[in-house]
Scaffold this active site. Sequence first.
Site, PDB file in Angstrom:
ATOM      1  N   THR A 111       0.823  -1.211   0.000  1.00  8.84           N
ATOM      2  CA  THR A 111       0.000   0.000   0.000  1.00  8.84           C
ATOM      3  C   THR A 111       0.859   1.264   0.000  1.00  8.84           C
ATOM      4  O   THR A 111       1.963   1.281   0.568  1.00  8.84           O
ATOM      5  CB  THR A 111      -0.923   0.017   1.236  1.00  8.84           C
ATOM      6  OG1 THR A 111      -1.643   1.235   1.270  1.00  8.84           O
ATOM      7  CG2 THR A 111      -0.148  -0.113   2.536  1.00  8.84           C
ATOM      8  N   SER A 158      -2.628   3.172  10.371  1.00  2.00           N
ATOM      9  CA  SER A 158      -3.639   2.291  10.978  1.00  2.00           C
ATOM     10  C   SER A 158      -2.959   0.947  11.226  1.00  2.00           C
ATOM     11  O   SER A 158      -1.876   0.677  10.683  1.00  2.00           O
ATOM     12  CB  SER A 158      -4.832   2.085  10.033  1.00  2.00           C
ATOM     13  OG  SER A 158      -4.468   1.230   8.962  1.00  2.00           O
ATOM     14  N   TYR A 179      -3.949  -1.859  10.058  1.00  3.85           N
ATOM     15  CA  TYR A 179      -3.863  -2.511   8.746  1.00  3.85           C
ATOM     16  C   TYR A 179      -2.604  -2.038   7.994  1.00  3.85           C
ATOM     17  O   TYR A 179      -1.809  -2.855   7.518  1.00  3.85           O
ATOM     18  CB  TYR A 179      -5.120  -2.214   7.895  1.00  3.85           C
ATOM     19  CG  TYR A 179      -4.793  -2.256   6.419  1.00  3.85           C
ATOM     20  CD1 TYR A 179      -4.507  -3.475   5.797  1.00  3.85           C
ATOM     21  CD2 TYR A 179      -4.677  -1.086   5.662  1.00  3.85           C
ATOM     22  CE1 TYR A 179      -4.135  -3.525   4.463  1.00  3.85           C
ATOM     23  CE2 TYR A 179      -4.312  -1.124   4.336  1.00  3.85           C
ATOM     24  CZ  TYR A 179      -4.044  -2.349   3.741  1.00  3.85           C
ATOM     25  OH  TYR A 179      -3.660  -2.390   2.429  1.00  3.85           O
ATOM     26  N   HIS A 180      -2.433  -0.716   7.878  1.00  7.92           N
ATOM     27  CA  HIS A 180      -1.273  -0.201   7.136  1.00  7.92           C
ATOM     28  C   HIS A 180       0.034  -0.670   7.797  1.00  7.92           C
ATOM     29  O   HIS A 180       1.023  -0.928   7.127  1.00  7.92           O
ATOM     30  CB  HIS A 180      -1.317   1.326   7.054  1.00  7.92           C
ATOM     31  CG  HIS A 180      -2.364   1.859   6.106  1.00  7.92           C
ATOM     32  ND1 HIS A 180      -3.597   2.296   6.520  1.00  7.92           N
ATOM     33  CD2 HIS A 180      -2.371   2.011   4.760  1.00  7.92           C
ATOM     34  CE1 HIS A 180      -4.308   2.712   5.477  1.00  7.92           C
ATOM     35  NE2 HIS A 180      -3.595   2.541   4.398  1.00  7.92           N
ATOM     36  N   LYS A 223       1.338  -3.937   6.562  1.00  7.02           N
ATOM     37  CA  LYS A 223       2.029  -3.854   5.267  1.00  7.02           C
ATOM     38  C   LYS A 223       3.470  -3.361   5.460  1.00  7.02           C
ATOM     39  O   LYS A 223       4.358  -3.708   4.687  1.00  7.02           O
ATOM     40  CB  LYS A 223       1.274  -2.904   4.323  1.00  7.02           C
ATOM     41  CG  LYS A 223      -0.134  -3.381   3.977  1.00  7.02           C
ATOM     42  CD  LYS A 223      -0.094  -4.555   3.013  1.00  7.02           C
ATOM     43  CE  LYS A 223      -1.482  -5.008   2.658  1.00  7.02           C
ATOM     44  NZ  LYS A 223      -1.538  -6.015   1.616  1.00  7.02           N
TER      45      LYS A 223
HETATM   46  P1  NAD Z   1     -10.534  -7.967  -0.490  1.00  7.52           P
HETATM   47  O1  NAD Z   1     -10.816  -7.988   0.972  1.00  7.52           O
HETATM   48  O2  NAD Z   1     -11.650  -7.717  -1.434  1.00  7.52           O
HETATM   49  O3  NAD Z   1      -9.819  -9.346  -0.934  1.00  7.52           O
HETATM   50  C1  NAD Z   1      -8.870 -10.010  -0.136  1.00  7.52           C
HETATM   51  C2  NAD Z   1      -9.080 -11.516  -0.346  1.00  7.52           C
HETATM   52  O4  NAD Z   1      -8.109 -12.221   0.422  1.00  7.52           O
HETATM   53  C3  NAD Z   1     -10.457 -11.986   0.116  1.00  7.52           C
HETATM   54  O5  NAD Z   1     -11.078 -12.764  -0.883  1.00  7.52           O
HETATM   55  C4  NAD Z   1     -10.165 -12.795   1.395  1.00  7.52           C
HETATM   56  O6  NAD Z   1     -11.093 -13.850   1.581  1.00  7.52           O
HETATM   57  C5  NAD Z   1      -8.748 -13.296   1.099  1.00  7.52           C
HETATM   58  N1  NAD Z   1      -7.977 -13.587   2.331  1.00  7.52           N
HETATM   59  C6  NAD Z   1      -7.741 -12.777   3.399  1.00  7.52           C
HETATM   60  N2  NAD Z   1      -7.015 -13.419   4.319  1.00  7.52           N
HETATM   61  C7  NAD Z   1      -6.761 -14.651   3.829  1.00  7.52           C
HETATM   62  C8  NAD Z   1      -6.067 -15.790   4.325  1.00  7.52           C
HETATM   63  N3  NAD Z   1      -5.518 -15.793   5.536  1.00  7.52           N
HETATM   64  N4  NAD Z   1      -5.997 -16.909   3.553  1.00  7.52           N
HETATM   65  C9  NAD Z   1      -6.582 -16.935   2.330  1.00  7.52           C
HETATM   66  N5  NAD Z   1      -7.272 -15.895   1.802  1.00  7.52           N
HETATM   67  C10 NAD Z   1      -7.354 -14.771   2.556  1.00  7.52           C
HETATM   68  O7  NAD Z   1      -9.362  -6.886  -0.708  1.00  7.52           O
HETATM   69  P2  NAD Z   1      -8.898  -6.167  -2.070  1.00  7.52           P
HETATM   70  O8  NAD Z   1      -9.506  -4.819  -2.104  1.00  7.52           O
HETATM   71  O9  NAD Z   1      -9.055  -7.081  -3.211  1.00  7.52           O
HETATM   72  O10 NAD Z   1      -7.353  -5.988  -1.753  1.00  7.52           O
HETATM   73  C11 NAD Z   1      -6.422  -6.996  -2.126  1.00  7.52           C
HETATM   74  C12 NAD Z   1      -5.022  -6.603  -1.702  1.00  7.52           C
HETATM   75  O11 NAD Z   1      -4.667  -5.372  -2.326  1.00  7.52           O
HETATM   76  C13 NAD Z   1      -4.896  -6.396  -0.192  1.00  7.52           C
HETATM   77  O12 NAD Z   1      -3.718  -6.980   0.282  1.00  7.52           O
HETATM   78  C14 NAD Z   1      -4.853  -4.900  -0.044  1.00  7.52           C
HETATM   79  O13 NAD Z   1      -4.071  -4.539   1.064  1.00  7.52           O
HETATM   80  C15 NAD Z   1      -4.258  -4.424  -1.352  1.00  7.52           C
HETATM   81  N6  NAD Z   1      -4.738  -3.082  -1.723  1.00  7.52           N
HETATM   82  C16 NAD Z   1      -6.081  -2.847  -1.947  1.00  7.52           C
HETATM   83  C17 NAD Z   1      -6.501  -1.547  -2.278  1.00  7.52           C
HETATM   84  C18 NAD Z   1      -7.962  -1.197  -2.511  1.00  7.52           C
HETATM   85  O14 NAD Z   1      -8.269  -0.010  -2.707  1.00  7.52           O
HETATM   86  N7  NAD Z   1      -8.868  -2.156  -2.526  1.00  7.52           N
HETATM   87  C19 NAD Z   1      -5.541  -0.523  -2.395  1.00  7.52           C
HETATM   88  C20 NAD Z   1      -4.199  -0.798  -2.150  1.00  7.52           C
HETATM   89  C21 NAD Z   1      -3.805  -2.090  -1.830  1.00  7.52           C
HETATM   90  N1  USQ Z   2     -12.575   9.265   3.753  1.00  4.52           N
HETATM   91  C1  USQ Z   2     -13.579  10.215   3.774  1.00  4.52           C
HETATM   92  N2  USQ Z   2     -14.856   9.785   3.700  1.00  4.52           N
HETATM   93  C2  USQ Z   2     -15.197   8.465   3.585  1.00  4.52           C
HETATM   94  C3  USQ Z   2     -14.161   7.500   3.542  1.00  4.52           C
HETATM   95  C4  USQ Z   2     -12.853   7.938   3.635  1.00  4.52           C
HETATM   96  O1  USQ Z   2     -13.329  11.419   3.870  1.00  4.52           O
HETATM   97  O2  USQ Z   2     -16.395   8.167   3.529  1.00  4.52           O
HETATM   98  C5  USQ Z   2     -11.171   9.704   3.830  1.00  4.52           C
HETATM   99  C6  USQ Z   2     -10.374   9.022   4.942  1.00  4.52           C
HETATM  100  O3  USQ Z   2     -10.508   9.714   6.180  1.00  4.52           O
HETATM  101  C7  USQ Z   2      -8.974   9.032   4.371  1.00  4.52           C
HETATM  102  C8  USQ Z   2      -9.180   8.926   2.857  1.00  4.52           C
HETATM  103  O4  USQ Z   2     -10.541   9.301   2.622  1.00  4.52           O
HETATM  104  O5  USQ Z   2      -8.359  10.246   4.619  1.00  4.52           O
HETATM  105  C9  USQ Z   2      -8.939   7.548   2.277  1.00  4.52           C
HETATM  106  O6  USQ Z   2      -9.739   6.574   2.940  1.00  4.52           O
HETATM  107  P1  USQ Z   2     -10.070   5.176   2.238  1.00  4.52           P
HETATM  108  O7  USQ Z   2     -10.965   4.407   3.153  1.00  4.52           O
HETATM  109  O8  USQ Z   2     -10.538   5.422   0.850  1.00  4.52           O
HETATM  110  O9  USQ Z   2      -8.602   4.524   2.102  1.00  4.52           O
HETATM  111  P2  USQ Z   2      -7.655   3.796   3.148  1.00  4.52           P
HETATM  112  O10 USQ Z   2      -8.276   3.660   4.485  1.00  4.52           O
HETATM  113  O11 USQ Z   2      -6.326   4.459   3.094  1.00  4.52           O
HETATM  114  O12 USQ Z   2      -7.510   2.329   2.556  1.00  4.52           O
HETATM  115  C10 USQ Z   2      -7.672   2.005   1.168  1.00  4.52           C
HETATM  116  C11 USQ Z   2      -7.768   0.485   1.071  1.00  4.52           C
HETATM  117  C12 USQ Z   2      -6.449  -0.129   1.542  1.00  4.52           C
HETATM  118  C13 USQ Z   2      -5.294   0.467   0.748  1.00  4.52           C
HETATM  119  C14 USQ Z   2      -5.282   1.996   0.820  1.00  4.52           C
HETATM  120  C15 USQ Z   2      -4.302   2.609  -0.163  1.00  4.52           C
HETATM  121  O13 USQ Z   2      -8.849  -0.006   1.856  1.00  4.52           O
HETATM  122  O14 USQ Z   2      -6.493  -1.545   1.360  1.00  4.52           O
HETATM  123  O15 USQ Z   2      -4.070  -0.011   1.217  1.00  4.52           O
HETATM  124  O16 USQ Z   2      -6.594   2.487   0.407  1.00  4.52           O
HETATM  125  S1  USQ Z   2      -3.639   4.124   0.461  1.00  4.52           S
HETATM  126  O17 USQ Z   2      -4.747   4.989   0.885  1.00  4.52           O
HETATM  127  O18 USQ Z   2      -2.900   4.724  -0.645  1.00  4.52           O
HETATM  128  O19 USQ Z   2      -2.801   3.794   1.581  1.00  4.52           O
END
Ligand code: NAD
Ligand code: USQ
Length: 406
Positions: free
Chosen positions: A145, A187, A189-190, A193
């Site tokens: 991320t 967070s 979560y972050h 990573k």
């Molecule tokens: P998602 O939650 O839709 O998909 C994640 C998948 O992984 C799910 O199908 C879940 O069942 C599976 N999973 C989780 N833990 C597992 C485990 N222990 N064993 C097997 N399967 C498991 O998430 P996404 O939005 O598709 O994101 C995928 C990846 O990309 C994540 O690692 C996330 O951090 C990264 N990412 C997502 C975004 C975004 O905006 N969605 C942005 C940046 C990075």
């Molecule tokens: N935000 C709002 N209103 C909302 C939702 C979010 O103002 O209704 C704001 C949040 O406070 C934050 C920003 O928008 O400042 C981004 O929030 P987000 O929920 O869109 O993104 P984030 O929590 O950072 O997480 C998402 C994905 C995560 C990925 C990350 C990439 O869920 O898996 O790693 O984006 S990044 O943001 O570049 O770190």
Amino acid sequence: MKIAVLGGDGFCGWPTALHLSDQGHDVHILDNLSRRWIDTELGVQSLTPMDSIQERTRIWHKETGRRIHFHLIDLAKDYEIVKRWMAEHRPDAIVHFAEQRAAPYSMKSDRHKVYTVNNNVSATHNLLAALVETGIDAHLVHLGTMGVYGYSTIGAAIPEGYLPVGIETLSGEVKEQEILYPTRPGSVYHMTKSLDQILFQFYAQNDGLRITDLHQGIVWGTHTEQTRRHDQLVNRFDYDGDYGTVLNRFLIQAAIGYPLTVHGTGGQTRAFIHIQDSVRCIELALGDPPKAGERVRIFNQMTETHRVRDLAELVAKLTGAQIAWLPNPRKEAPENDLIVRNDGFLTRGLEPITLAEGLLSEVVDVAKKFAYRVDRSRVAAVSAWTKDIAGRIERDPEGRALKSVS
Ligand code: NAD
Ligand code: USQ
């Protein structure tokens, strides 16, 4: 290539699996379907009606004649099964999406923090240990991320993973070296990573594993070329306060007449990428693996940056939606700039899809089509970063933030 897509039932994983299968690769999805269980825990569902993974792969086979194989495996808990699977299938490449990816979910309670750390760190480490043990020389492409860098404003561009620094030795000489960019997660979560980055650095250096870590921005949109081919290939679309990400949330809120939920002043700037570009980047990363012994290759997987309030204003202009300026449930800088280098993918042929009205309208249309599936009471973001912040936000009975009280 034989490619294992870990987390291939998710929002990014499913369209990636389809894209790679379409290109002729032998795709195997490994997923424990935990994300579907979390939907049940939270009492939400994807805006789009998502079939079972078995049904989705059956439709893909019917449409294209190509098979995508599904394996129900928990990467974090079933180490011996992961190792056996690797030894038996010997993939050429692995794309690792399988982590708990929502920052608000990771901050809901101590239980959610513990789950997120255990799940994400163990999944990544089990995979690395299994690769070493089985001696499989697969290229591992991990979805990281942009959030590992933090969002402080120092007026310089964020490089792709490594920061050149000069260190003064005892004799006064300045030695140049490149270090992992200092991590500053916002967070739990972050933070997982950030921990993943250290695991990768160790195993690349100690065992010569070939690893690419993609520091991805917020993914928006829903359809890709392959998911458009059949109604039942539709991608998942999260809109709820935990898993919905900001731009997709604004678009669906506009479609259902829910005021756009801007946190604070909306001065937060973030990096974005369209889902179609996200799958293309993974293809590009797979096509250019690092050599054994090379350091972890890091790309910033994003195409543009936007300020949250600018996005809200853009969506409001496009759709006539109202904007609600809400107290921020997160602990984050109220305003920040963000400049990011993304030369890695641009030089490898990525032609970025940027925020165009047509694509924004497409998401609003999808949202309108499935608006009947939305539970409005799940739209509010209720997860607060600290107990203190939670105590200061006054909410209505549906959890909607009304104002901050001191
Ligand atoms: P998602 O939650 O839709 O998909 C994640 C998948 O992984 C799910 O199908 C879940 O069942 C599976 N999973 C989780 N833990 C597992 C485990 N222990 N064993 C097997 N399967 C498991 O998430 P996404 O939005 O598709 O994101 C995928 C990846 O990309 C994540 O690692 C996330 O951090 C990264 N990412 C997502 C975004 C975004 O905006 N969605 C942005 C940046 C990075
Ligand atoms: N935000 C709002 N209103 C909302 C939702 C979010 O103002 O209704 C704001 C949040 O406070 C934050 C920003 O928008 O400042 C981004 O929030 P987000 O929920 O869109 O993104 P984030 O929590 O950072 O997480 C998402 C994905 C995560 C990925 C990350 C990439 O869920 O898996 O790693 O984006 S990044 O943001 O570049 O770190």
